[in-house]
Design a protein around this motif. Sequence first.
Motif, PDB file in Angstrom:
ATOM      1  N   THR A  54       0.835  -1.202   0.000  1.00  0.00           N
ATOM      2  CA  THR A  54       0.000   0.000   0.000  1.00  0.00           C
ATOM      3  C   THR A  54       0.870   1.252   0.000  1.00  0.00           C
ATOM      4  O   THR A  54       1.590   1.509   0.967  1.00  0.00           O
ATOM      5  N   PRO A  55       0.838   2.044  -1.081  1.00  0.00           N
ATOM      6  CA  PRO A  55       1.621   3.288  -1.104  1.00  0.00           C
ATOM      7  C   PRO A  55       1.258   4.183   0.081  1.00  0.00           C
ATOM      8  O   PRO A  55       0.091   4.331   0.444  1.00  0.00           O
ATOM      9  N   GLY A  56       2.282   4.761   0.700  1.00  0.00           N
ATOM     10  CA  GLY A  56       2.084   5.616   1.860  1.00  0.00           C
ATOM     11  C   GLY A  56       2.228   4.907   3.184  1.00  0.00           C
ATOM     12  O   GLY A  56       2.393   5.556   4.214  1.00  0.00           O
ATOM     13  N   SER A  57       2.161   3.567   3.179  1.00  0.00           N
ATOM     14  CA  SER A  57       2.340   2.817   4.425  1.00  0.00           C
ATOM     15  C   SER A  57       3.803   2.855   4.856  1.00  0.00           C
ATOM     16  O   SER A  57       4.706   2.860   4.012  1.00  0.00           O
ATOM     17  N   PRO A  58       4.076   2.884   6.158  1.00  0.00           N
ATOM     18  CA  PRO A  58       5.482   2.816   6.616  1.00  0.00           C
ATOM     19  C   PRO A  58       6.211   1.562   6.143  1.00  0.00           C
ATOM     20  O   PRO A  58       7.435   1.555   6.060  1.00  0.00           O
ATOM     21  N   LEU A  59       5.464   0.497   5.830  1.00  0.00           N
ATOM     22  CA  LEU A  59       6.089  -0.743   5.367  1.00  0.00           C
ATOM     23  C   LEU A  59       6.119  -0.864   3.846  1.00  0.00           C
ATOM     24  O   LEU A  59       6.540  -1.900   3.321  1.00  0.00           O
ATOM     25  N   TYR A  60       5.689   0.170   3.130  1.00  0.00           N
ATOM     26  CA  TYR A  60       5.543   0.059   1.685  1.00  0.00           C
ATOM     27  C   TYR A  60       6.833  -0.399   1.020  1.00  0.00           C
ATOM     28  O   TYR A  60       7.882   0.224   1.180  1.00  0.00           O
ATOM     29  N   ARG A  61       6.735  -1.537   0.292  1.00  0.00           N
ATOM     30  CA  ARG A  61       7.828  -2.127  -0.481  1.00  0.00           C
ATOM     31  C   ARG A  61       8.991  -2.570   0.401  1.00  0.00           C
ATOM     32  O   ARG A  61      10.103  -2.756  -0.090  1.00  0.00           O
ATOM     33  N   HIS A  62       8.736  -2.780   1.682  1.00  0.00           N
ATOM     34  CA  HIS A  62       9.767  -3.308   2.583  1.00  0.00           C
ATOM     35  C   HIS A  62       9.427  -4.768   2.866  1.00  0.00           C
ATOM     36  O   HIS A  62       8.666  -5.091   3.780  1.00  0.00           O
ATOM     37  N   TYR A  63       9.989  -5.638   2.051  1.00  0.00           N
ATOM     38  CA  TYR A  63       9.691  -7.058   2.158  1.00  0.00           C
ATOM     39  C   TYR A  63      10.342  -7.651   3.413  1.00  0.00           C
ATOM     40  O   TYR A  63      11.358  -7.163   3.903  1.00  0.00           O
ATOM     41  N   LEU A  64       9.736  -8.720   3.901  1.00  0.00           N
ATOM     42  CA  LEU A  64      10.232  -9.374   5.114  1.00  0.00           C
ATOM     43  C   LEU A  64      11.080 -10.585   4.759  1.00  0.00           C
ATOM     44  O   LEU A  64      10.963 -11.166   3.681  1.00  0.00           O
ATOM     45  N   THR A  65      11.927 -10.993   5.698  1.00  0.00           N
ATOM     46  CA  THR A  65      12.712 -12.213   5.561  1.00  0.00           C
ATOM     47  C   THR A  65      11.924 -13.381   6.160  1.00  0.00           C
ATOM     48  O   THR A  65      10.987 -13.183   6.949  1.00  0.00           O
ATOM     49  N   PRO A  66      12.301 -14.612   5.819  1.00  0.00           N
ATOM     50  CA  PRO A  66      11.630 -15.758   6.456  1.00  0.00           C
ATOM     51  C   PRO A  66      11.734 -15.722   7.977  1.00  0.00           C
ATOM     52  O   PRO A  66      10.770 -16.080   8.677  1.00  0.00           O
ATOM     53  N   GLN A  67      12.880 -15.287   8.474  1.00  0.00           N
ATOM     54  CA  GLN A  67      13.057 -15.226   9.931  1.00  0.00           C
ATOM     55  C   GLN A  67      12.078 -14.231  10.560  1.00  0.00           C
ATOM     56  O   GLN A  67      11.489 -14.492  11.618  1.00  0.00           O
ATOM     57  N   GLN A  68      11.892 -13.079   9.905  1.00  0.00           N
ATOM     58  CA  GLN A  68      10.953 -12.094  10.440  1.00  0.00           C
ATOM     59  C   GLN A  68       9.522 -12.624  10.429  1.00  0.00           C
ATOM     60  O   GLN A  68       8.761 -12.397  11.370  1.00  0.00           O
ATOM     61  N   ILE A  69       9.168 -13.346   9.380  1.00  0.00           N
ATOM     62  CA  ILE A  69       7.816 -13.896   9.286  1.00  0.00           C
ATOM     63  C   ILE A  69       7.570 -14.896  10.403  1.00  0.00           C
ATOM     64  O   ILE A  69       6.553 -14.840  11.107  1.00  0.00           O
ATOM     65  N   ARG A  70       8.513 -15.811  10.585  1.00  0.00           N
ATOM     66  CA  ARG A  70       8.334 -16.832  11.620  1.00  0.00           C
ATOM     67  C   ARG A  70       8.272 -16.196  13.011  1.00  0.00           C
ATOM     68  O   ARG A  70       7.397 -16.536  13.816  1.00  0.00           O
ATOM     69  N   GLN A  71       9.193 -15.289  13.294  1.00  0.00           N
ATOM     70  CA  GLN A  71       9.249 -14.692  14.622  1.00  0.00           C
ATOM     71  C   GLN A  71       8.025 -13.845  14.921  1.00  0.00           C
ATOM     72  O   GLN A  71       7.554 -13.788  16.060  1.00  0.00           O
ATOM     73  N   ALA A  72       7.477 -13.197  13.901  1.00  0.00           N
ATOM     74  CA  ALA A  72       6.349 -12.302  14.131  1.00  0.00           C
ATOM     75  C   ALA A  72       5.012 -13.029  14.188  1.00  0.00           C
ATOM     76  O   ALA A  72       4.135 -12.657  14.968  1.00  0.00           O
ATOM     77  N   PHE A  73       4.827 -14.071  13.372  1.00  0.00           N
ATOM     78  CA  PHE A  73       3.488 -14.619  13.182  1.00  0.00           C
ATOM     79  C   PHE A  73       3.354 -16.114  13.491  1.00  0.00           C
ATOM     80  O   PHE A  73       2.236 -16.639  13.509  1.00  0.00           O
ATOM     81  N   GLY A  74       4.470 -16.824  13.709  1.00  0.00           N
ATOM     82  CA  GLY A  74       4.427 -18.263  13.860  1.00  0.00           C
ATOM     83  C   GLY A  74       4.228 -18.744  15.284  1.00  0.00           C
ATOM     84  O   GLY A  74       4.234 -17.961  16.235  1.00  0.00           O
ATOM     85  N   PRO A  75       4.041 -20.047  15.443  1.00  0.00           N
ATOM     86  CA  PRO A  75       3.921 -20.631  16.776  1.00  0.00           C
ATOM     87  C   PRO A  75       5.255 -20.584  17.515  1.00  0.00           C
ATOM     88  O   PRO A  75       6.314 -20.419  16.910  1.00  0.00           O
ATOM     89  N   SER A  76       5.196 -20.761  18.794  1.00  0.00           N
ATOM     90  CA  SER A  76       6.419 -20.785  19.592  1.00  0.00           C
ATOM     91  C   SER A  76       7.113 -22.136  19.439  1.00  0.00           C
ATOM     92  O   SER A  76       6.503 -23.126  19.017  1.00  0.00           O
ATOM     93  N   ASP A  77       8.383 -22.176  19.807  1.00  0.00           N
ATOM     94  CA  ASP A  77       9.115 -23.445  19.761  1.00  0.00           C
ATOM     95  C   ASP A  77       8.475 -24.483  20.674  1.00  0.00           C
ATOM     96  O   ASP A  77       8.436 -25.681  20.340  1.00  0.00           O
ATOM     97  N   GLU A  78       7.964 -24.046  21.801  1.00  0.00           N
ATOM     98  CA  GLU A  78       7.320 -24.977  22.730  1.00  0.00           C
ATOM     99  C   GLU A  78       6.065 -25.575  22.107  1.00  0.00           C
ATOM    100  O   GLU A  78       5.803 -26.783  22.244  1.00  0.00           O
TER     101      GLU A  78
END
Length: 623
Positions: A111-135
């Motif tokens: 979305t143009p104008g968003s602070p995240l616009y065109r800032h793609y994430l890494t796999p590590q960021q995706i897992r850490q932000a949205f995934g289940p815990s190791d436990e």
Amino acid sequence: MSSSDPFRAGVSLPRYRGAFLASLLLVLLLSACLFPGPGSPEADRHATPAATVVSRQAPTLLPDNHVIVDRPIIHNLPPGQAVPQDLVLPLTIDLLYNDTALERTLDQIYTPGSPLYRHYLTPQQIRQAFGPSDEQIQNVRQWFSSQGYRILAVDSLATSLRVEASVGTIEHSLHLQLQQYIQQNGPSSQKFYLPTGQPRLPAHIASLVQSIIGLSTFGIFQPELRSQQPGPAAAAKSGDCHQYGARQTLTHAQLAAAYQFDQLYRHGLQGQGISIGILELNEPFDLQDVAQYFACAGVQPPSIEVENVVGKVAPGPGQGEAALDLELAGSLAPQAHLVVYQAQKASTQDMLAIFQRVAAENRLAAFSVSYGAPEDALSDNEQLSLARALRMMATEGISVLVSSGDCGAFSERLPNIALVEMPSAIPYAIAVGGTTLQVNVHNERTNETAWGRMAGAGSFCQNDWGSGGGVTQSSLFKRPSWQTGPGLNSHYDGTAGLILTPDLTPVQAPNGLRQVPDVAAAADNIAIFWHGRWVRAGGTSAAAPIWAAGLALVDQGLRQLQKPLFGSTPTLYWLANHPGRSQLLNDVVSGDNGFYRATPGWDYVTGWGSPNFFALLQCLQSA
């Protein structure tokens, strides 16, 4: 892919001589691209932080009543039989994930104008932000292991576990039964398994398991392929190139000129340092076929790597799908590194495993997928699992190009039942339709129409009914907010022609759900070398690797200027709604796919049309 008889007559390979016209169009394009598109002010598109920070948004535990196991709706199901208890089956255990927050983040990235616009994430960021815990992962792993399952792999993005167990173990531990069915499917029959009943898992495990994939095996992905087995008389001798381009089949040089690859080459963009992925399901290729093609095309053979994601595919020439993919992607992006992701079966599980591998590695610029299945052949959970992986790839900036199908508006291969294909109908797949391209002696594009029903096509589609397209009937995939523009609200009513949905109601389009395809490219009359001979090939299987090669070179040009990668479908629709669209994309306005017609603007047969890749790059570079 579709292919027909071998051919013999030779033809010379003319050179492109439209430099002046290309230069004139470029001046017009750059003028148009200096003006930002609607809703995307220039200042906003640069007002982004230097680093991407995404906070932890842990998934909530799943409710007790969520559907862990489902099955597609199958009409006229024959009687079933018990599955042998000692048969070992692989399963994919999808784990809980904060898909809602990931989708919200993805919207901000595009979305143009968003602070995240065109800032793609890494796999590590995706897992850490949205995934289940190791436990949580360990709890699921330990429970399945304690029940007698063998743990094969844990996805590094923490989306799933891959396990296997005997049918007896599966039925006992999940408290359900499996049935085996054999159903006639056109000229052939299909054997598949379906579960009966819902599994009963301990509450603390059920709350961590989103779904179990693999208990239903009805959905089979087919290459967009029609071929005739070659005979000994059709074989070409090594080094014999006189059949290349015969009978007016399109060569790599003609495709390169028609879609502005040649202009990218003149600016030094040939794929250096770029990787293109190609998905293949139980489809090998012969390196000698590939080498012969490149020798005749006058192009250095590409660097090819094969990743055996699930099992190992037996060697051989295959059905021609892999040869087509490699020869087109490798010749059009001649210095790119090609990564072939192989799996042994054409199942949802194996396609999902490849998708997850691509997302976890995050090393591709573009990913070509020339396989599809009717949308109603997949259960809701299967569709959602593929959608999660495609959403992740879009979040990482990987362009996933998926063939829209070769049966026109009728992916079930039967006339009058209008359906689209999966996974092309998932919003973050760039669905690629097909055209019939004509060029002149200077390799200049002179005409392009929608690829439609081929002469001699029968009453059961053999990948010869034309470019796949239409509206999905899956309520899971609403029409995205970014899918806007001229033509997208063109109305179709199937009442008069008895064009029906699977529940036998007339098709209505638009219907508030995802519409395909997004774009198109040549899908007819293309020269490839397969099984020791030259064949006339096509299908949307050809269009997908053409687009993958082009976007890979566009990404190379963007990287040189430290610009964000092209990414997924929202970027395409931003460009299509740009004032310079007519220079960026070739609008295809004639032809049909058996129900829908090619019209000005977006349409259900060719999307926004075919590409001008150099113009696309120039526009994105100036943004």
